[in-house]
Scaffold this motif. Structure first.
Motif, mmCIF file in Angstrom:
data_model
loop_
_atom_site.group_PDB
_atom_site.id
_atom_site.type_symbol
_atom_site.label_atom_id
_atom_site.label_comp_id
_atom_site.label_asym_id
_atom_site.label_seq_id
_atom_site.Cartn_x
_atom_site.Cartn_y
_atom_site.Cartn_z
ATOM 1 N N ARG A 1 17.983 -3.700 0.627
ATOM 2 C CA ARG A 1 16.946 -3.522 -0.374
ATOM 3 C C ARG A 1 17.067 -2.167 -1.081
ATOM 4 N NH1 ARG A 1 16.690 -8.331 1.204
ATOM 5 N NH2 ARG A 1 15.107 -9.041 2.694
ATOM 6 N N LEU A 2 16.654 -2.152 -2.332
ATOM 7 C CA LEU A 2 16.340 -0.909 -3.027
ATOM 8 C C LEU A 2 14.822 -0.843 -3.056
ATOM 9 C CD1 LEU A 2 18.671 -1.341 -6.155
ATOM 10 C CD2 LEU A 2 19.284 -0.429 -3.903
ATOM 11 N N HIS A 3 14.253 0.242 -2.601
ATOM 12 C CA HIS A 3 12.790 0.270 -2.515
ATOM 13 C C HIS A 3 12.251 1.683 -2.618
ATOM 14 C CE1 HIS A 3 12.670 1.810 1.670
ATOM 15 N NE2 HIS A 3 13.755 1.067 1.858
ATOM 16 N N GLY A 4 10.949 1.774 -2.841
ATOM 17 C CA GLY A 4 10.283 3.056 -2.918
ATOM 18 C C GLY A 4 9.929 3.588 -1.538
ATOM 19 N N THR A 5 9.487 4.828 -1.524
ATOM 20 C CA THR A 5 9.052 5.428 -0.262
ATOM 21 C C THR A 5 8.085 6.561 -0.556
ATOM 22 O OG1 THR A 5 9.757 6.571 1.769
ATOM 23 C CG2 THR A 5 10.996 7.055 -0.230
ATOM 24 N N PRO A 6 7.071 6.728 0.296
ATOM 25 C CA PRO A 6 6.207 7.899 0.167
ATOM 26 C C PRO A 6 6.851 9.147 0.776
ATOM 27 C CG PRO A 6 5.463 6.542 1.990
ATOM 28 C CD PRO A 6 6.589 5.794 1.339
ATOM 29 N N GLU A 7 7.945 8.970 1.492
ATOM 30 C CA GLU A 7 8.602 10.076 2.193
ATOM 31 C C GLU A 7 9.615 10.751 1.260
ATOM 32 O OE1 GLU A 7 10.176 8.272 5.708
ATOM 33 O OE2 GLU A 7 8.226 8.121 6.675
ATOM 34 N N TRP A 8 9.102 11.526 0.301
ATOM 35 C CA TRP A 8 9.955 12.180 -0.693
ATOM 36 C C TRP A 8 10.964 13.127 -0.054
ATOM 37 C CZ3 TRP A 8 9.530 17.319 -0.083
ATOM 38 C CH2 TRP A 8 8.339 17.808 0.497
ATOM 39 N N ASN A 9 10.625 13.675 1.124
ATOM 40 C CA ASN A 9 11.526 14.626 1.766
ATOM 41 C C ASN A 9 12.724 13.961 2.430
ATOM 42 O OD1 ASN A 9 9.857 13.442 3.636
ATOM 43 N ND2 ASN A 9 9.581 15.277 4.892
ATOM 44 N N GLY B 1 0.812 -1.208 0.000
ATOM 45 C CA GLY B 1 0.000 0.000 0.000
ATOM 46 C C GLY B 1 0.842 1.253 0.000
ATOM 47 N N LEU B 2 0.179 2.380 -0.053
ATOM 48 C CA LEU B 2 0.873 3.655 -0.157
ATOM 49 C C LEU B 2 1.708 3.975 1.071
ATOM 50 C CD1 LEU B 2 -1.925 5.846 -1.799
ATOM 51 C CD2 LEU B 2 0.108 4.890 -2.899
ATOM 52 N N MET B 3 1.323 3.448 2.237
ATOM 53 C CA MET B 3 2.069 3.742 3.457
ATOM 54 C C MET B 3 3.040 2.634 3.820
ATOM 55 S SD MET B 3 1.019 6.670 3.833
ATOM 56 C CE MET B 3 2.038 7.019 5.263
ATOM 57 N N ASN B 4 3.112 1.586 3.018
ATOM 58 C CA ASN B 4 4.077 0.518 3.262
ATOM 59 C C ASN B 4 5.487 1.078 3.102
ATOM 60 O OD1 ASN B 4 5.904 -1.766 2.502
ATOM 61 N ND2 ASN B 4 4.036 -2.962 2.742
ATOM 62 N N PRO B 5 6.398 0.838 4.054
ATOM 63 C CA PRO B 5 7.746 1.405 3.981
ATOM 64 C C PRO B 5 8.542 1.016 2.743
ATOM 65 C CG PRO B 5 7.303 0.606 6.186
ATOM 66 C CD PRO B 5 6.172 0.128 5.328
ATOM 67 N N LEU B 6 8.166 -0.081 2.065
ATOM 68 C CA LEU B 6 8.882 -0.480 0.848
ATOM 69 C C LEU B 6 8.321 0.195 -0.395
ATOM 70 C CD1 LEU B 6 9.549 -4.309 1.362
ATOM 71 C CD2 LEU B 6 11.059 -2.364 1.817
ATOM 72 N N ASN C 1 8.799 7.044 -5.112
ATOM 73 C CA ASN C 1 8.043 5.969 -5.763
ATOM 74 C C ASN C 1 8.071 6.070 -7.283
ATOM 75 O OD1 ASN C 1 7.063 4.116 -3.801
ATOM 76 N ND2 ASN C 1 5.560 5.616 -3.101
ATOM 77 N N GLN C 2 7.939 7.285 -7.822
ATOM 78 C CA GLN C 2 7.988 7.440 -9.276
ATOM 79 C C GLN C 2 9.345 7.004 -9.829
ATOM 80 O OE1 GLN C 2 6.453 9.430 -7.178
ATOM 81 N NE2 GLN C 2 4.715 10.479 -8.116
ATOM 82 N N ASP C 3 10.409 7.249 -9.067
ATOM 83 C CA ASP C 3 11.751 6.863 -9.521
ATOM 84 C C ASP C 3 11.984 5.369 -9.392
ATOM 85 O OD1 ASP C 3 12.529 9.371 -10.293
ATOM 86 O OD2 ASP C 3 13.714 9.815 -8.499
ATOM 87 N N VAL C 4 11.494 4.761 -8.314
ATOM 88 C CA VAL C 4 11.749 3.329 -8.139
ATOM 89 C C VAL C 4 10.980 2.526 -9.190
ATOM 90 C CG1 VAL C 4 9.913 2.636 -6.508
ATOM 91 C CG2 VAL C 4 12.186 1.614 -6.350
ATOM 92 N N ILE C 5 9.828 3.015 -9.626
ATOM 93 C CA ILE C 5 9.102 2.342 -10.705
ATOM 94 C C ILE C 5 9.907 2.414 -11.997
ATOM 95 C CG2 ILE C 5 7.049 2.469 -12.168
ATOM 96 C CD1 ILE C 5 5.479 3.325 -9.670
ATOM 97 N N ASP C 6 10.465 3.588 -12.274
ATOM 98 C CA ASP C 6 11.290 3.751 -13.478
ATOM 99 C C ASP C 6 12.511 2.833 -13.426
ATOM 100 O OD1 ASP C 6 11.953 5.666 -15.914
ATOM 101 O OD2 ASP C 6 13.802 5.461 -14.760
ATOM 102 N N LEU C 7 13.177 2.794 -12.280
ATOM 103 C CA LEU C 7 14.355 1.935 -12.120
ATOM 104 C C LEU C 7 13.982 0.470 -12.267
ATOM 105 C CD1 LEU C 7 17.369 1.579 -11.313
ATOM 106 C CD2 LEU C 7 16.589 1.514 -8.927
#
Length: 260
Positions: free
Chosen positions: A218-226, A196-201, A241-247
């Motif tokens: 791990r390499l992973h996404g995050t909602p914490e852009w800051n 989900g959106l709040m999942n740390p990965l 998240n937008q970058d990890v999807i691209d990667l």
């Protein structure tokens, strides 16, 4: 004897223009406060320190030689990055837009000269400068800004991306649960946290193995852009998240990775 001569239309306009200018100057006392202006209008500002005309310490102005050079707070190719970091729908989730103007421009996703010279398709994580590179060949690489946590500094060397997962479950290691008992509901024994959106990965995770063993890195996404560009309290290597999807879409399973 006084002779009254008629005033021409041009003369009348000149006189009234001067009067208006005088009234304006007497009514307004304009003072340029560049630091205040920059702060109030950030991230959109012009920094006079990078202009031909700037105020040196001690007051006054001087002019530099050469063509004018401007440094502004306007993000490069703003319309492009507004699309790159805009809201997207993925896997049944709506990922919010990222206020990229509030992130240091150096951490924006961009193609750069490859500083490492590794084989094409190799991932390099530069923990010191908070960058992740994906080599592309021809001396070029895609570069992403990352945030690094405690676990991110715990391992370095060479490994491979053993597997990849879209919208993964988060299963904090037992050692982390021992340090932070409130994570017990998400432990490995309890099946972890739902995607989900709040999942740390975040939206994607890539799992690093070395010699067939999980490094827990791990390499992973995050909602914490800051948190991008910073050393954060926990986690491995996090990307917007937008970058990890691209990667994720660019990286193949078993891709080599170097962490320095």
């Amino acid at each position: 004897m006084t002779t009254n001569k008629p005033i021409s239309r041009r003369g009348f306009l000149n006189l009234t223009g001067l009067a208006a200018a005088s009234a304006t100057l007497s009514a307004c006392n304009y003072t340029s406060n560049t630091p205040s202006f920059n702060q109030e209008t950030a991230p959109y500002f012009r920094n006079p320190a990078f202009d031909n005309r700037f105020a040196p310490p001690g007051g006054g102005y001087r002019y530099l030689d050469g063509p004018a050079q401007y440094q502004t707070g306007l993000a490069p190719d703003s319309s492009y990055y507004a699309g790159v970091y805009g809201s997207i729908s993925d896997g049944g989730y709506i990922i919010p837009a990222v206020p990229y103007q509030q992130i240091n421009q150096r951490y924006y996703r961009q193609e750069v000269a490859d500083p490492f010279g590794e084989a094409p398709g190799t991932i390099i994580v530069d923990t010191k400068d908070r960058f992740l590179y994906l080599t592309q060949g021809g001396g070029r690489a895609m570069r992403y800004g990352v945030g690094i946590g405690r676990e991110g500094f715990a391992w370095s060397g060479r490994g491979v991306i053993q597997w990849k997962q879209a919208w993964p479950r988060w299963k904090p290691p037992n050692e982390m649960v021992a340090r932070q008992p409130h994570l017990e509901p998400y432990s490995i024994a309890n099946g972890g946290m739902e995607p989900g959106l709040m999942n740390p990965l975040g939206a994607r995770a890539m799992y690093i193995f070395k010699d067939g063993q999980d490094t827990l890195y791990r390499l992973h996404g995050t909602p914490e852009w800051n948190s991008i560009g910073k050393a954060v309290s926990s986690g491995c290597v996090r990307l917007i998240n937008q970058d990890v999807i691209d990667l994720y879409d660019r990286v193949r399973v078993k891709a080599p990775i170097l962490v320095v």
